[in-house]
Design an enzyme around this catalytic site. Structure first.
Site, mmCIF file in Angstrom:
data_model
loop_
_atom_site.group_PDB
_atom_site.id
_atom_site.type_symbol
_atom_site.label_atom_id
_atom_site.label_comp_id
_atom_site.label_asym_id
_atom_site.label_seq_id
_atom_site.Cartn_x
_atom_site.Cartn_y
_atom_site.Cartn_z
ATOM 1 N N HIS A 135 22.717 1.764 49.961
ATOM 2 C CA HIS A 135 22.883 2.914 50.855
ATOM 3 C C HIS A 135 22.888 4.226 50.077
ATOM 4 O O HIS A 135 22.189 5.184 50.446
ATOM 5 C CB HIS A 135 24.184 2.767 51.647
ATOM 6 C CG HIS A 135 24.500 3.948 52.510
ATOM 7 N ND1 HIS A 135 24.054 4.063 53.811
ATOM 8 C CD2 HIS A 135 25.215 5.079 52.255
ATOM 9 C CE1 HIS A 135 24.475 5.208 54.316
ATOM 10 N NE2 HIS A 135 25.185 5.844 53.394
ATOM 11 N N GLU A 136 23.668 4.287 48.999
ATOM 12 C CA GLU A 136 23.777 5.535 48.240
ATOM 13 C C GLU A 136 22.473 5.857 47.507
ATOM 14 O O GLU A 136 22.034 7.015 47.481
ATOM 15 C CB GLU A 136 24.946 5.449 47.258
ATOM 16 C CG GLU A 136 26.306 5.272 47.908
ATOM 17 C CD GLU A 136 26.648 6.337 48.938
ATOM 18 O OE1 GLU A 136 26.092 7.457 48.857
ATOM 19 O OE2 GLU A 136 27.451 6.051 49.835
ATOM 20 N N HIS A 139 19.890 7.437 49.787
ATOM 21 C CA HIS A 139 20.000 8.886 50.015
ATOM 22 C C HIS A 139 19.160 9.658 48.993
ATOM 23 O O HIS A 139 18.470 10.630 49.338
ATOM 24 C CB HIS A 139 21.461 9.337 49.902
ATOM 25 C CG HIS A 139 22.263 9.120 51.137
ATOM 26 N ND1 HIS A 139 21.885 9.594 52.377
ATOM 27 C CD2 HIS A 139 23.453 8.485 51.325
ATOM 28 C CE1 HIS A 139 22.807 9.268 53.272
ATOM 29 N NE2 HIS A 139 23.760 8.588 52.661
ATOM 30 N N GLU A 198 22.133 9.343 57.448
ATOM 31 C CA GLU A 198 22.969 8.160 57.248
ATOM 32 C C GLU A 198 22.285 6.914 57.802
ATOM 33 O O GLU A 198 22.309 5.849 57.168
ATOM 34 C CB GLU A 198 24.331 8.358 57.920
ATOM 35 C CG GLU A 198 25.221 9.379 57.240
ATOM 36 C CD GLU A 198 25.529 9.014 55.798
ATOM 37 O OE1 GLU A 198 25.831 7.831 55.526
ATOM 38 O OE2 GLU A 198 25.465 9.899 54.939
#
Length: 271
Positions: A135-136, A139, A198
């Site tokens: 997820h990070e 980004h 997100e």
């Protein structure tokens, strides 16, 4: 005349600054190049590490690095297979565990990653860690930082236009217009923009963790643990930069089949 010139240059900037993202297939707004963004990002990362307690040499620190490397390789495989071989050429990957009571993790533009120690019990295992890492990293890969900066530039430009349009009005009327503009852009544009980032990071992260060999179904359990940890104290979704826990979890469930299909293209098959 001045108003029309500003609008013209903003429109031209939008057209010039749109580029297709290899993970989403969407044209994204980006006024900031990696050559401008990465040096600042790397400097901020170095400063952060100096100012905080970095955990090194432990089993957990090694796990952060191992999982991070697997997600990096997954990203490289995906990009190479989709014709974006040089996409990561300016990245300088780094994975650090930092002692902190804050339940958090992040990835700066260019691949600089930090896990806070307090998130590890919620991760529970390597699959949970891969959920967060994917997820990070997503980004950064989707250029969300640069997009937020670009959106901020447009928001400021719009405020300038409102100032010009209301130039002949009283100070009180100007304030009303600026307040209205701020509210509309914040709740109608900036916050939904952040929530969409997100959701994009959830999708990309799910695909990356699957390609890396981690079962994407485990991501749902991680976010359920995160939700339980928050104790249901989250803001209403429309006031937040993040989707609600319920929205996120349901969306992830719907994305699992796609993540498994993507992983299968690289020989990774889940039951």
């Amino acid at each position: 005349m001045k108003k029309h010139l500003i609008l013209f240059f903003v429109a031209i900037s939008i057209v010039i600054s749109c580029a297709k993202n290899p993970f989403t297939g969407k044209n994204t707004l980006n006024f900031v190049s990696n050559s401008e963004l990465f040096p600042t990002s790397f400097q901020q990362y170095g400063t952060f590490l100096k100012d905080n307690k970095v955990v090194s040499g432990t089993t957990d620190a090694k796990r952060v690095e191992t999982v991070g490397l697997k997600i990096k390789v997954a990203a490289e495989k995906y990009l190479n297979a989709n014709g974006f071989k040089d996409y990561l050429k300016d990245y300088s990957w780094e994975y650090k565990l930092v002692e902190s009571k804050e339940v958090n993790a992040w990835c700066l533009p260019g691949g600089k990653i930090v896990f806070y120690s307090a998130i590890l019990p919620i991760c529970k295992d390597d699959a949970g860690m891969a959920t967060v890492m994917g997820h990070e990293v997503a980004h950064a890969l989707a250029n969300h930082g640069a997009q937020r900066m670009s959106a901020g530039i447009l928001q400021q430009a719009g405020a300038g236009v409102v100032g010009i349009v209301t130039d002949s009005k009283s100070n009180q009327e100007k304030q009303v217009w600026m307040t209205a503009y701020g509210g509309v852009t914040q709740y109608g544009a900036m916050l939904p923009f952040s929530r969409s980032h997100e959701s994009e990071a959830d999708k990309i992260g799910l695909i990356l963790m699957a390609i890396a060999g981690y079962d994407p179904t485990t991501a749902v359990a991680f976010w359920e643990r995160m939700s339980a940890n928050s104790g249901g104290k989250a803001q209403p979704e429309f006031l937040s930069t993040h989707p609600s826990d319920a929205t996120r979890i349901e969306k992830l469930k719907s994305l699992i089949p796609e993540a498994k299909i993507e992983a299968a293209k690289f020989g990774v098959v889940f039951k």
